[in-house]
Enzyme design. Structure first.
Site, short mmCIF file in Angstrom:
data_model
loop_
_atom_site.label_atom_id
_atom_site.label_comp_id
_atom_site.label_asym_id
_atom_site.label_seq_id
_atom_site.Cartn_x
_atom_site.Cartn_y
_atom_site.Cartn_z
N LEU A 107 0.67 -1.18 0.14
CA LEU A 107 0.05 0.09 0.25
C LEU A 107 0.86 1.40 0.15
O LEU A 107 1.76 1.47 0.95
CB LEU A 107 -0.90 -0.09 1.23
CG LEU A 107 -1.77 -1.32 1.41
CD1 LEU A 107 -2.61 -0.99 2.67
CD2 LEU A 107 -2.39 -1.61 0.14
N ALA A 151 -0.35 4.63 -1.50
CA ALA A 151 -1.13 5.46 -2.09
C ALA A 151 -1.33 6.96 -1.17
O ALA A 151 -1.74 7.75 -1.75
CB ALA A 151 -2.68 4.93 -2.59
N GLN A 178 -5.76 3.79 -6.33
CA GLN A 178 -6.83 4.13 -5.48
C GLN A 178 -7.07 5.77 -5.60
O GLN A 178 -6.31 6.59 -5.19
CB GLN A 178 -6.22 3.82 -3.97
CG GLN A 178 -7.34 4.21 -3.02
CD GLN A 178 -6.73 4.13 -1.51
OE1 GLN A 178 -5.55 4.19 -1.06
NE2 GLN A 178 -7.66 3.69 -0.35
N GLY A 192 -9.19 4.66 3.09
CA GLY A 192 -8.79 3.90 3.95
C GLY A 192 -8.13 2.59 3.28
O GLY A 192 -7.98 2.28 2.40
N THR A 193 -7.42 1.77 4.62
CA THR A 193 -6.65 0.46 4.05
C THR A 193 -7.46 -0.41 3.38
O THR A 193 -7.01 -1.05 2.40
CB THR A 193 -6.01 0.10 5.15
OG1 THR A 193 -6.83 0.03 6.17
CG2 THR A 193 -4.84 1.10 5.67
N HIS A 214 29.24 26.18 4.28
CA HIS A 214 30.28 26.42 5.03
C HIS A 214 30.06 27.04 6.35
O HIS A 214 29.08 27.83 6.48
CB HIS A 214 31.45 27.44 4.54
CG HIS A 214 30.96 28.52 3.66
ND1 HIS A 214 30.36 28.42 2.46
CD2 HIS A 214 30.88 29.70 4.06
CE1 HIS A 214 29.91 29.40 1.99
NE2 HIS A 214 30.29 30.49 3.02
#
Length: 398
Positions: free
Chosen positions: A6, A8, A78, A83-84, A309
């Site tokens: 996953l 996305a 997606q 959501g997952t 520097h």
């Protein structure tokens, strides 16, 4: 094992580093974060990868192409990050009707543990933590998971869900879940369904890291740079001294009087010195510059960043094309030695780190002799005036 990764999400907790790139493409020890996830999956036995992409998807596609480490790669989109479970549903259109693994593209896993996860499926990766209430907690009986409970006030165990799964083929039909209280479609609902339908094994992970916030990107680099072995392919002056596991890629240059204490990696086009000091777990990305009398400690400098520097940068992350004016100094320690706090989505959050410097988005420029306080975050394109002292973050500073 066919494996969904996953990748996305927008990574809002990682802002400003993700203002113009997906979180899984942030650099870790010279590769994108998600490349380490994919490598661990392949080492564990992944036969095919399906990357679920969305936000800034082209960056992911450009890096992986159609094959990664001799394993075929496919993509699923997606369109909206809902959501997952929604991400897995997008990826499932590319799967065969067989068991499948799901991994988060912004997590680091050790390959040995993933091999056990793949072998023992249906399974979920587990990890013990001191404060489980902030996570999804696994309810386990005789090594079998009975359910996952999100952020419980009274956790049934100190074993949490790592977001690494092997689901049975039938789970491809379980992805139409209801929205959670936070308005998302959660893959943990699929896990709970799997626990009802079949035996799901909790597989302890030896090492795991959820890289969700800037200081966790530092931790990810610390982990992966520690695994590097000394390799000198670039140009190193005879008067420079390289100690320990230092990688100098072809096209990188180390000038006279430089001391580098590994683990450190200098990518192609990076230049260090003269008379500079690089130490700790430090990544100098492509075309970066660490100039005369500069000290860089335990930091990540992304592509094109310049510390010209007479400056000090400690425990910090500098985005692409950042330019620190001469004499810019970063503070990375409180006088009371309490953990440094850092803003995440508008709220101050403890990093849990005694030492933490600054986070600069892309193209930040500081005037000469700028002082930056510990935990300061500067958005992309921000500037400071000569001799300015920045004590607090300012999301709209330009």
């Amino acid at each position: 094992m066919q494996t969904l990764i996953l990748a996305a999400g927008q990574g809002t907790r990682m802002r400003p580093l993700t203002e113009q790139r997906p979180k899984p493409m942030l650099p870790v020890a010279g590769q994108p974060l998600v490349a380490h996830t994919a490598t661990a999956a392949i080492d564990a036995g992944a036969s095919r990868l399906v990357l679920v992409v969305g936000y800034e998807a082209e960056a992911v596609r450009s890096f992986f192409g159609s094959e990664f480490k001799d394993v075929p790669v496919d993509y699923a989109v997606q369109d909206q990050q809902r959501g997952t479970a929604d991400a897995v549903r997008a990826g499932a259109t590319k799967l065969d009707n067989k068991p499948f693994a799901v991994l988060n593209g912004d997590n680091l896993y050790d390959g040995e543990s993933l091999a056990k996860l793949f072998d023992r499926g249906p399974s979920v990766g587990s990890y013990q933590v001191a404060s489980p209430s902030a996570y999804g907690v696994l309810d386990i009986e005789d090594r079998q998971v009975t359910s996952v409970i999100e952020k419980p006030d009274t956790p049934p165990s100190n074993v949490i869900n790592t977001g690494a799964y092997v689901f049975p083929a039938a789970a491809q039909g379980w992805l139409d879940v209801d929205s959670s209280e936070r308005g998302e479609l959660e893959v943990t609902d699929v896990l709970n369904r799997a626990c009802e339908e079949t035996a799901v094994t909790a597989v302890p992970l030896n090492r795991w890291l959820d890289v969700g916030r800037p200081w966790e990107l530092l931790e990810a680099n610390e982990w992966k740079l520690e695994e590097c072995r000394r390799q000198i392919n670039g140009e190193v002056h005879a008067d420079a001294e390289l100690r320990g596991p230092v990688i100098v890629e072809s096209g990188a240059t180390v000038d006279a009087g430089v001391v580098i204490e590994g683990p450190a990696r200098l990518q192609a086009g990076a230049t260090v010195g003269p008379n500079a000091y690089v130490r700790g777990a430090t990544l100098l990305g492509p075309e970066t510059t660490v100039g005369h009398s500069v000290e860089v400690k335990n930091s990540v400098l992304m592509e094109g960043a310049t510390v010209g520097h007479l400056s000090y940068v400690g425990d910090s992350i500098l985005g692409r094309d950042v330019n620190f004016g001469a004499g810019t100094t970063v503070a990375n320690l409180r006088h009371d030695e309490a953990p440094i706090t850092c803003p995440v989505k508008g709220e101050l959050v403890s990093t849990g780190r005694r030492k933490f410097g600054v986070v600069c988005g892309d193209a930040v420029k500081t005037g000469i002799n700028t002082s930056l306080n510990a935990g300061v975050v500067l958005p992309g394109g921000a500037t400071t005036a000569p001799n300015e002292t920045i004590l607090k973050s300012a999301a709209n500073r330009r």
